[in-house]
Write an enzyme that holds these catalytic residues in place. Structure first.
Site, PDB file in Angstrom:
ATOM      1  N   GLY A 165      40.520  91.044  -5.773  1.00 47.89           N
ATOM      2  CA  GLY A 165      41.937  91.373  -5.561  1.00 47.89           C
ATOM      3  C   GLY A 165      42.588  90.453  -4.549  1.00 47.89           C
ATOM      4  N   ALA A 166      42.579  89.132  -4.846  1.00 51.34           N
ATOM      5  CA  ALA A 166      43.044  88.172  -3.836  1.00 51.34           C
ATOM      6  C   ALA A 166      44.360  87.502  -4.194  1.00 51.34           C
ATOM      7  CB  ALA A 166      41.962  87.117  -3.597  1.00 51.34           C
TER       8      ALA A 166
ATOM      9  N   ARG B 265      47.316  88.777  -3.952  1.00 51.82           N
ATOM     10  CA  ARG B 265      48.425  89.246  -3.116  1.00 51.82           C
ATOM     11  C   ARG B 265      47.879  89.818  -1.816  1.00 51.82           C
ATOM     12  NH1 ARG B 265      50.438  93.860  -5.615  1.00 51.82           N
ATOM     13  NH2 ARG B 265      49.102  93.861  -7.451  1.00 51.82           N
TER      14      ARG B 265
ATOM     15  N   ASN C 216      37.952  94.066  -1.953  1.00 51.50           N
ATOM     16  CA  ASN C 216      39.268  94.397  -1.410  1.00 51.50           C
ATOM     17  C   ASN C 216      40.196  95.038  -2.437  1.00 51.50           C
ATOM     18  OD1 ASN C 216      41.797  93.732   0.380  1.00 51.50           O
ATOM     19  ND2 ASN C 216      42.173  92.681  -1.563  1.00 51.50           N
TER      20      ASN C 216
ATOM     21  N   SER D 207      40.014 102.238   4.738  1.00 51.59           N
ATOM     22  CA  SER D 207      41.356 102.532   5.263  1.00 51.59           C
ATOM     23  C   SER D 207      41.218 103.574   6.363  1.00 51.59           C
ATOM     24  CB  SER D 207      42.242 103.108   4.150  1.00 51.59           C
ATOM     25  OG  SER D 207      43.415 103.680   4.699  1.00 51.59           O
TER      26      SER D 207
ATOM     27  N   TYR E 107      42.979 108.767  -2.879  1.00 49.70           N
ATOM     28  CA  TYR E 107      42.822 107.484  -2.169  1.00 49.70           C
ATOM     29  C   TYR E 107      41.929 107.654  -0.938  1.00 49.70           C
ATOM     30  CZ  TYR E 107      44.429 103.192   0.214  1.00 49.70           C
ATOM     31  OH  TYR E 107      44.505 101.969   0.865  1.00 49.70           O
TER      32      TYR E 107
ATOM     33  N   ALA F  70      39.717 109.966  -0.338  1.00 55.04           N
ATOM     34  CA  ALA F  70      38.329 110.249  -0.744  1.00 55.04           C
ATOM     35  C   ALA F  70      37.638 108.960  -1.196  1.00 55.04           C
ATOM     36  CB  ALA F  70      38.313 111.285  -1.872  1.00 55.04           C
TER      37      ALA F  70
ATOM     38  N   LYS G 185      38.288 105.938  -0.181  1.00 55.54           N
ATOM     39  CA  LYS G 185      38.068 105.067   0.981  1.00 55.54           C
ATOM     40  C   LYS G 185      36.976 105.625   1.889  1.00 55.54           C
ATOM     41  CE  LYS G 185      41.091 101.935  -0.112  1.00 55.54           C
ATOM     42  NZ  LYS G 185      40.623 100.597  -0.502  1.00 55.54           N
TER      43      LYS G 185
ATOM     44  N   ILE H  52      49.741  98.205   6.868  1.00 61.71           N
ATOM     45  CA  ILE H  52      49.839  96.745   6.740  1.00 61.71           C
ATOM     46  C   ILE H  52      50.959  96.410   5.750  1.00 61.71           C
ATOM     47  CG2 ILE H  52      48.556  94.615   6.253  1.00 61.71           C
ATOM     48  CD1 ILE H  52      47.234  96.355   8.471  1.00 61.71           C
TER      49      ILE H  52
HETATM   50  P1  NAP Z   1      48.165  94.868  -2.985  1.00 63.89           P
HETATM   51  O1  NAP Z   1      49.180  94.016  -2.290  1.00 63.89           O
HETATM   52  O2  NAP Z   1      48.635  95.966  -3.862  1.00 63.89           O
HETATM   53  O3  NAP Z   1      47.171  93.891  -3.802  1.00 63.89           O
HETATM   54  C1  NAP Z   1      46.143  94.461  -4.550  1.00 63.89           C
HETATM   55  C2  NAP Z   1      45.262  93.381  -5.104  1.00 63.89           C
HETATM   56  O4  NAP Z   1      44.202  94.020  -5.843  1.00 63.89           O
HETATM   57  C3  NAP Z   1      45.960  92.456  -6.077  1.00 63.89           C
HETATM   58  O5  NAP Z   1      45.440  91.142  -5.961  1.00 63.89           O
HETATM   59  C4  NAP Z   1      45.602  93.050  -7.445  1.00 63.89           C
HETATM   60  O6  NAP Z   1      45.563  92.096  -8.511  1.00 63.89           O
HETATM   61  C5  NAP Z   1      44.184  93.525  -7.167  1.00 63.89           C
HETATM   62  N1  NAP Z   1      43.741  94.582  -8.076  1.00 63.89           N
HETATM   63  C6  NAP Z   1      44.291  95.811  -8.285  1.00 63.89           C
HETATM   64  N2  NAP Z   1      43.581  96.502  -9.186  1.00 63.89           N
HETATM   65  C7  NAP Z   1      42.561  95.694  -9.575  1.00 63.89           C
HETATM   66  C8  NAP Z   1      41.487  95.812 -10.483  1.00 63.89           C
HETATM   67  N3  NAP Z   1      41.303  96.939 -11.200  1.00 63.89           N
HETATM   68  N4  NAP Z   1      40.625  94.777 -10.621  1.00 63.89           N
HETATM   69  C9  NAP Z   1      40.797  93.630  -9.914  1.00 63.89           C
HETATM   70  N5  NAP Z   1      41.797  93.449  -9.036  1.00 63.89           N
HETATM   71  C10 NAP Z   1      42.667  94.466  -8.880  1.00 63.89           C
HETATM   72  O7  NAP Z   1      47.186  95.565  -1.928  1.00 63.89           O
HETATM   73  P2  NAP Z   1      46.979  95.354  -0.344  1.00 63.89           P
HETATM   74  O8  NAP Z   1      47.985  96.160   0.371  1.00 63.89           O
HETATM   75  O9  NAP Z   1      46.808  93.916  -0.043  1.00 63.89           O
HETATM   76  O10 NAP Z   1      45.592  96.118  -0.157  1.00 63.89           O
HETATM   77  C11 NAP Z   1      44.341  95.485  -0.301  1.00 63.89           C
HETATM   78  C12 NAP Z   1      43.257  96.497   0.028  1.00 63.89           C
HETATM   79  O11 NAP Z   1      43.457  97.010   1.353  1.00 63.89           O
HETATM   80  C13 NAP Z   1      43.247  97.719  -0.900  1.00 63.89           C
HETATM   81  O12 NAP Z   1      41.926  98.125  -1.133  1.00 63.89           O
HETATM   82  C14 NAP Z   1      43.974  98.771  -0.080  1.00 63.89           C
HETATM   83  O13 NAP Z   1      43.586 100.059  -0.453  1.00 63.89           O
HETATM   84  C15 NAP Z   1      43.506  98.421   1.313  1.00 63.89           C
HETATM   85  N6  NAP Z   1      44.404  98.904   2.364  1.00 63.89           N
HETATM   86  C16 NAP Z   1      45.709  98.521   2.403  1.00 63.89           C
HETATM   87  C17 NAP Z   1      46.520  99.014   3.407  1.00 63.89           C
HETATM   88  C18 NAP Z   1      47.971  98.632   3.529  1.00 63.89           C
HETATM   89  O14 NAP Z   1      48.662  99.193   4.383  1.00 63.89           O
HETATM   90  N7  NAP Z   1      48.467  97.704   2.724  1.00 63.89           N
HETATM   91  C19 NAP Z   1      46.005  99.911   4.354  1.00 63.89           C
HETATM   92  C20 NAP Z   1      44.679 100.273   4.271  1.00 63.89           C
HETATM   93  C21 NAP Z   1      43.871  99.761   3.273  1.00 63.89           C
HETATM   94  P3  NAP Z   1      46.895  91.802  -9.414  1.00 63.89           P
HETATM   95  O15 NAP Z   1      47.833  91.030  -8.525  1.00 63.89           O
HETATM   96  O16 NAP Z   1      46.401  90.991 -10.562  1.00 63.89           O
HETATM   97  O17 NAP Z   1      47.439  93.147  -9.776  1.00 63.89           O
END
Ligand code: NAP
Length: 248
Positions: free
Chosen positions: A13-14, A16, A91, A143, A156, A158, A160, A189
């Site tokens: 998931g890189a 974005r 990720n 998380s 979510y 559960a 994490k 974030i």
């Molecule tokens: P994001 O901006 O929504 O990006 C998600 C990434 O995951 C994208 O590259 C997406 O690919 C990919 N993805 C989604 N479903 C997928 C699948 N089934 N197979 C492969 N790739 C997949 O998320 P983020 O905010 O950067 O979060 C990244 C991680 O950190 C997540 O696990 C999230 O739960 C965790 N997190 C985030 C926050 C926050 O505040 N943002 C806080 C705590 C934890 P596409 O672009 O192709 O869709």
């Protein structure tokens, strides 16, 4: 000399947000980077170009983290292309937020499958690679809500929390082979995932953060760099919060 010179990292998931920042940070520190995405083929291409301009190798794989078969095919393909895998950052993650009483089985299953079962899928595939190498660092993106729970995020939270127990178990099972497993627990974030929240909710989150600001993907990438590098050589089975000091 970079902290990850000549290492190979796989980041799921890189395309974005946090995953993208980690892939770029790793490349800047000398790593070659394999990464996955689900639908953003264009963003994947531009990330490959950006990393190649830094003088490192990069390959983007369309691979659904929720699929056991695709995770195993992915690890085999990365192993074949790069020859080894030193660091896994799992990720990729999604949300399907709603109150428990309104949550459908589909919403529950989608989040558990993509966030947690995916971690089993990929670590199952990669553990034999790292055990054979007698070394590796596995990092799961958990998380703060996996530690404390959250209203509207039972699925979510559960998923994490499950990542934390999985990382601790891998740390115990594979420690003797030199494989470390840890979690990062980000707080609030600024990414696409949190962009959907109203300004009011965002402001109330920031109120409860000691550093009085939302985190950036680069803030999380710094912790991911520490856990991938030799700086954390004696750290395993741990959860590092990256939340600006969230209170309560
Ligand atoms: P994001 O901006 O929504 O990006 C998600 C990434 O995951 C994208 O590259 C997406 O690919 C990919 N993805 C989604 N479903 C997928 C699948 N089934 N197979 C492969 N790739 C997949 O998320 P983020 O905010 O950067 O979060 C990244 C991680 O950190 C997540 O696990 C999230 O739960 C965790 N997190 C985030 C926050 C926050 O505040 N943002 C806080 C705590 C934890 P596409 O672009 O192709 O869709």
């Amino acid at each position: 000399m970079g902290l990850l010179n000549d290492k190979v990292a796989l980041v799921t998931g890189a395309t974005r947000g946090i995953g993208r920042a980690i892939a770029l940070r790793y490349a800047a520190e000398g790593a070659d980077v394999a990464f996955t995405y689900l639908s953003s083929a264009e963003a994947a291409e531009s990330l490959v170009k950006e990393i190649e301009q830094m003088g490192r190798k990069a390959v983007g794989y369309r691979s659904d983290a929720a699929s056991y078969d695709e995770a195993h095919e992915l690890v085999a393909a990365v192993q074949k292309e790069f020859g080894r895998i030193d660091v896994l950052v799992h990720n990729a993650g999604i949300t399907r937020d709603t109150l428990l009483m309104r949550m459908t089985a589909d919403q529950w299953n989608a989040v558990i499958q993509t966030n947690l079962t995916s971690a089993f899928n990929i670590s199952h595939a990669i553990s034999s690679v790292m055990a054979r190498q007698r070394g590796g660092s596995i990092i799961f993106m958990s998380s703060v809500v996996g530690i404390g729970g959250n209203v509207g995020q039972a699925n979510y939270a559960a998923s994490k929390a499950g990542l934390i127990a999985l990382a601790k178990s891998i740390a115990k099972e594979l420690g003797a082979r030199g494989v470390r497993a840890n979690c990062i627990a980000p707080g609030f974030i600024q990414t696409d995932m949190t962009a959907v929240l109203s300004d009011e909710i965002k402001a109330s989150f920031v109120e409860g953060i000691s550093l009085r600001r939302a985190g950036t993907p680069d803030d999380v990438a710094g912790v991911a760099l520490f856990l991938a590098s030799g700086l954390s050589s004696y750290v395993t089975g741990q959860v590092i919060s990256c939340c600006g000091g969230m209170r309560g």
